[in-house]
Design a protein around this motif. Structure first.
Motif, PDB file in Angstrom:
ATOM      1  N   ALA A 172      56.574 -29.534  31.220  1.00 48.65           N
ATOM      2  CA  ALA A 172      55.483 -29.303  32.183  1.00 48.65           C
ATOM      3  C   ALA A 172      54.652 -29.803  32.852  1.00 48.65           C
ATOM      4  O   ALA A 172      53.641 -30.393  31.441  1.00 48.65           O
ATOM      5  N   ASP A 173      54.433 -30.287  33.763  1.00 49.31           N
ATOM      6  CA  ASP A 173      53.326 -31.178  33.598  1.00 49.31           C
ATOM      7  C   ASP A 173      51.493 -31.002  33.590  1.00 49.31           C
ATOM      8  O   ASP A 173      51.350 -32.297  33.819  1.00 49.31           O
ATOM      9  N   ALA A 174      51.762 -29.430  33.797  1.00 48.86           N
ATOM     10  CA  ALA A 174      50.542 -29.561  34.106  1.00 48.86           C
ATOM     11  C   ALA A 174      49.927 -29.936  32.677  1.00 48.86           C
ATOM     12  O   ALA A 174      48.210 -30.035  32.272  1.00 48.86           O
ATOM     13  N   ASP A 175      50.419 -29.663  31.903  1.00 46.66           N
ATOM     14  CA  ASP A 175      49.759 -29.204  30.382  1.00 46.66           C
ATOM     15  C   ASP A 175      50.648 -31.199  29.862  1.00 46.66           C
ATOM     16  O   ASP A 175      50.326 -31.259  28.304  1.00 46.66           O
ATOM     17  N   LEU A 176      51.671 -32.501  30.569  1.00 47.70           N
ATOM     18  CA  LEU A 176      51.033 -32.849  30.145  1.00 47.70           C
ATOM     19  C   LEU A 176      51.219 -33.779  28.678  1.00 47.70           C
ATOM     20  O   LEU A 176      50.031 -34.254  29.471  1.00 47.70           O
ATOM     21  N   VAL A 177      51.250 -34.171  27.481  1.00 50.40           N
ATOM     22  CA  VAL A 177      50.426 -35.434  26.535  1.00 50.40           C
ATOM     23  C   VAL A 177      51.167 -36.355  27.623  1.00 50.40           C
ATOM     24  O   VAL A 177      52.132 -37.228  27.254  1.00 50.40           O
ATOM     25  N   ALA A 178      50.093 -37.280  28.040  1.00 52.56           N
ATOM     26  CA  ALA A 178      50.622 -38.936  28.622  1.00 52.56           C
ATOM     27  C   ALA A 178      49.966 -39.730  27.914  1.00 52.56           C
ATOM     28  O   ALA A 178      50.334 -41.075  27.643  1.00 52.56           O
ATOM     29  N   GLY A 179      49.850 -39.624  25.986  1.00 49.15           N
ATOM     30  CA  GLY A 179      49.191 -40.808  25.672  1.00 49.15           C
ATOM     31  C   GLY A 179      50.143 -41.302  24.844  1.00 49.15           C
ATOM     32  O   GLY A 179      49.974 -42.341  24.764  1.00 49.15           O
ATOM     33  N   SER A 180      50.798 -40.872  24.881  1.00 50.55           N
ATOM     34  CA  SER A 180      52.850 -41.087  23.557  1.00 50.55           C
ATOM     35  C   SER A 180      53.358 -40.006  24.190  1.00 50.55           C
ATOM     36  O   SER A 180      53.519 -39.117  24.652  1.00 50.55           O
ATOM     37  N   GLY A 181      54.911 -40.712  23.322  1.00 53.36           N
ATOM     38  CA  GLY A 181      56.320 -39.766  23.348  1.00 53.36           C
ATOM     39  C   GLY A 181      56.713 -40.628  24.275  1.00 53.36           C
ATOM     40  O   GLY A 181      56.418 -41.089  25.164  1.00 53.36           O
ATOM     41  N   LEU A 182      58.212 -40.236  23.877  1.00 50.15           N
ATOM     42  CA  LEU A 182      59.174 -40.699  25.145  1.00 50.15           C
ATOM     43  C   LEU A 182      59.727 -39.558  25.290  1.00 50.15           C
ATOM     44  O   LEU A 182      60.253 -40.340  26.848  1.00 50.15           O
ATOM     45  N   TRP A 183      59.386 -38.257  25.613  1.00 50.47           N
ATOM     46  CA  TRP A 183      60.621 -37.641  26.574  1.00 50.47           C
ATOM     47  C   TRP A 183      59.272 -37.517  28.452  1.00 50.47           C
ATOM     48  O   TRP A 183      59.800 -37.729  28.795  1.00 50.47           O
ATOM     49  N   ARG A 184      57.781 -38.287  28.477  1.00 50.72           N
ATOM     50  CA  ARG A 184      56.876 -38.551  29.602  1.00 50.72           C
ATOM     51  C   ARG A 184      57.534 -39.722  30.059  1.00 50.72           C
ATOM     52  O   ARG A 184      57.339 -39.513  31.264  1.00 50.72           O
ATOM     53  N   ASN A 185      58.304 -40.198  29.419  1.00 52.07           N
ATOM     54  CA  ASN A 185      59.279 -41.513  30.366  1.00 52.07           C
ATOM     55  C   ASN A 185      60.433 -41.387  30.097  1.00 52.07           C
ATOM     56  O   ASN A 185      61.054 -42.583  31.030  1.00 52.07           O
ATOM     57  N   LEU A 186      61.144 -40.058  30.179  1.00 53.28           N
ATOM     58  CA  LEU A 186      62.946 -39.922  30.203  1.00 53.28           C
ATOM     59  C   LEU A 186      62.829 -39.310  31.871  1.00 53.28           C
ATOM     60  O   LEU A 186      61.503 -38.442  32.069  1.00 53.28           O
ATOM     61  N   ARG A 187      63.101 -39.375  32.853  1.00 52.50           N
ATOM     62  CA  ARG A 187      63.569 -39.013  34.140  1.00 52.50           C
ATOM     63  C   ARG A 187      63.775 -37.547  34.280  1.00 52.50           C
ATOM     64  O   ARG A 187      63.690 -36.598  34.759  1.00 52.50           O
ATOM     65  N   ALA A 188      64.330 -36.839  32.728  1.00 57.99           N
ATOM     66  CA  ALA A 188      65.113 -35.790  33.015  1.00 57.99           C
ATOM     67  C   ALA A 188      63.974 -34.471  32.803  1.00 57.99           C
ATOM     68  O   ALA A 188      62.866 -34.928  31.453  1.00 57.99           O
ATOM     69  N   PRO A 189      63.745 -33.650  33.885  1.00 55.00           N
ATOM     70  CA  PRO A 189      62.533 -32.987  33.730  1.00 55.00           C
ATOM     71  C   PRO A 189      62.498 -31.455  32.407  1.00 55.00           C
ATOM     72  O   PRO A 189      61.556 -30.874  31.952  1.00 55.00           O
ATOM     73  N   ALA A 190      63.578 -31.709  31.869  1.00 51.47           N
ATOM     74  CA  ALA A 190      64.447 -30.416  31.198  1.00 51.47           C
ATOM     75  C   ALA A 190      64.950 -30.985  30.316  1.00 51.47           C
ATOM     76  O   ALA A 190      66.433 -31.940  30.101  1.00 51.47           O
ATOM     77  N   LEU A 191      64.904 -30.285  29.110  1.00 50.83           N
ATOM     78  CA  LEU A 191      65.559 -30.823  28.018  1.00 50.83           C
ATOM     79  C   LEU A 191      66.042 -29.497  26.906  1.00 50.83           C
ATOM     80  O   LEU A 191      65.726 -28.336  27.066  1.00 50.83           O
ATOM     81  N   PRO A 192      67.620 -29.125  26.823  1.00 54.00           N
ATOM     82  CA  PRO A 192      67.536 -28.410  25.304  1.00 54.00           C
ATOM     83  C   PRO A 192      66.798 -27.871  24.576  1.00 54.00           C
ATOM     84  O   PRO A 192      66.296 -29.644  23.315  1.00 54.00           O
TER      85      PRO A 192
ATOM     86  N   ARG B  46      46.222 -23.456   2.490  1.00 52.47           N
ATOM     87  CA  ARG B  46      45.520 -23.958   3.064  1.00 52.47           C
ATOM     88  C   ARG B  46      46.099 -24.834   3.961  1.00 52.47           C
ATOM     89  O   ARG B  46      44.812 -25.515   4.576  1.00 52.47           O
ATOM     90  N   SER B  47      46.844 -24.610   5.072  1.00 57.03           N
ATOM     91  CA  SER B  47      47.234 -25.600   5.535  1.00 57.03           C
ATOM     92  C   SER B  47      47.446 -25.030   6.850  1.00 57.03           C
ATOM     93  O   SER B  47      47.695 -23.706   7.175  1.00 57.03           O
ATOM     94  N   ALA B  48      47.552 -25.572   7.924  1.00 58.56           N
ATOM     95  CA  ALA B  48      47.686 -24.592   9.457  1.00 58.56           C
ATOM     96  C   ALA B  48      47.878 -25.631  10.472  1.00 58.56           C
ATOM     97  O   ALA B  48      46.945 -26.773  10.521  1.00 58.56           O
ATOM     98  N   VAL B  49      48.328 -25.314  11.729  1.00 55.40           N
ATOM     99  CA  VAL B  49      48.969 -25.969  13.411  1.00 55.40           C
ATOM    100  C   VAL B  49      47.506 -25.399  14.113  1.00 55.40           C
ATOM    101  O   VAL B  49      47.452 -23.385  14.095  1.00 55.40           O
ATOM    102  N   LEU B  50      46.465 -25.788  14.364  1.00 55.86           N
ATOM    103  CA  LEU B  50      45.472 -25.337  14.808  1.00 55.86           C
ATOM    104  C   LEU B  50      45.283 -24.867  16.483  1.00 55.86           C
ATOM    105  O   LEU B  50      44.825 -24.436  16.639  1.00 55.86           O
ATOM    106  N   ASP B  51      46.040 -26.161  17.228  1.00 53.33           N
ATOM    107  CA  ASP B  51      46.732 -26.881  18.408  1.00 53.33           C
ATOM    108  C   ASP B  51      48.071 -27.136  18.696  1.00 53.33           C
ATOM    109  O   ASP B  51      48.405 -27.992  18.423  1.00 53.33           O
ATOM    110  N   HIS B  52      48.243 -27.233  20.149  1.00 55.76           N
ATOM    111  CA  HIS B  52      48.579 -28.169  20.609  1.00 55.76           C
ATOM    112  C   HIS B  52      48.406 -29.541  20.887  1.00 55.76           C
ATOM    113  O   HIS B  52      47.233 -30.392  20.454  1.00 55.76           O
ATOM    114  N   PHE B  53      48.974 -30.539  20.659  1.00 55.01           N
ATOM    115  CA  PHE B  53      48.441 -31.960  21.412  1.00 55.01           C
ATOM    116  C   PHE B  53      48.671 -32.010  22.264  1.00 55.01           C
ATOM    117  O   PHE B  53      48.358 -31.457  23.372  1.00 55.01           O
ATOM    118  N   ARG B  54      46.952 -32.704  22.590  1.00 56.80           N
ATOM    119  CA  ARG B  54      45.831 -32.856  24.175  1.00 56.80           C
ATOM    120  C   ARG B  54      45.819 -34.496  23.510  1.00 56.80           C
ATOM    121  O   ARG B  54      45.271 -34.941  23.460  1.00 56.80           O
TER     122      ARG B  54
END
Length: 277
Positions: free
Chosen positions: A77-97, A137-145
């Motif tokens: 989702a380009d609108a919610d893309l995390v641009a600061g890190s990661g590999l997928w943002r640098n790949l040409r493929a906009p969709a993956l399995p 006592r542990s939790a996933v609170l949110d998406h990466f942003r």
């Protein structure tokens, strides 16, 4: 013959705490189940990308149950893309399995892949899974942003070192849901490239450490954010095996502050290697 003491690591962690950092650590012997090192291991702290592990667990469950198609294509989702890190943002493929996104999330800590997995399995399902795994006592609170606004959760995830060390212990003992789920998640985590903290002491190849020539068994996951470093994993050698977790929250005021935190992780890694060898 290696020593079986964590005095060096304990001293380094105490010095970090005295400097104002929040430190939480838990190390347990896989053979005996005894805790061999602990400190504030019940306190939930920010853990950044370490929170991906329970998302991977729920992903493996959904794939195994047929609720998700491993080859189902997920759009970035380009609108919610995390641009600061990661590999997928640098790949040409906009969709993956789906199955490739699990690999990206585990091996490279890719935030966009992790966000896509969380959306696919559902936040509530991950929360319920963590409770069922003994992680209340542990939790996933949110998406990466890239940026957190006033309406966003302050952290992507929080966790206690006791619960995450127990989770990794259960993974290698085939006790996370069942043997198949445990094996799948452990396989994904064995691809992790970040061996720069605790794992720096192992001397393993970051890009190929599944079958070590010296019989070292190792899986881990790290988490990094501004002023946060976290890692949990399993290290097993000829003498012993341990599950460990360490979180340090510190004022990231300078490179020296950051390096002091990193040094504590590496010192713990050295003590773990001596304990297991």
């Amino acid at each position: 013959m290696g020593r079986r003491s964590f005095s060096t690591a304990l001293r380094a962690l105490e010095e970090l705490a005295q400097s104002g950092a929040q430190v939480s650590v838990h190390v347990r012997d896989l053979d005996t189940g005894h805790t061999v090192l602990s400190g504030d291991d019940h306190v939930p702290l920010p853990i950044a990308g370490l929170g991906v592990v329970p998302v991977l667990v729920e992903t493996a469950v959904a794939l195994d149950a047929g609720r998700l198609d491993p080859l189902g294509i997920i759009d970035r989702a380009d609108a919610d893309l995390v641009a600061g890190s990661g590999l997928w943002r640098n790949l040409r493929a906009p969709a993956l399995p789906m199955i490739d996104l699990a690999v990206l999330a585990a091996a490279a800590g890719d935030p966009n892949a992790a966000n896509a997995l969380l959306d696919a399995v559902g936040h509530e399902q991950v929360r319920a899974r963590m409770v069922s795994l003994g992680m209340p006592r542990s939790a996933v609170l949110d998406h990466f942003r890239d940026k957190r606004g006033p309406d966003d959760a302050p952290h992507v995830a929080v966790g206690t070192t006791r619960e995450f060390a127990q989770l990794f212990s259960a993974l290698v003992n085939s006790a996370v849901v069942d043997a198949g789920i445990s094996a799948q998640v452990a396989e994904w985590l064995s691809l992790n490239h970040d061996l720069s903290l605790v794992a720096a002491a192992t001397g393993l190849d970051p890009f190929a450490h599944e079958h070590d020539a010296h019989g070292l068994l190792f899986i881990n996951k790290t988490g990094r954010d501004r002023g946060v470093r976290a890692e949990a994993g399993v290290l097993a050698g000829p003498r012993a095996g341990v599950a460990y977790a360490l979180t340090v929250c510190f004022d990231d005021l300078s490179i020296s502050h950051r390096l002091r935190a990193h040094d504590a992780f590496r010192i713990l890694g050295t003590d773990l290697m001596e304990y297991t060898h």
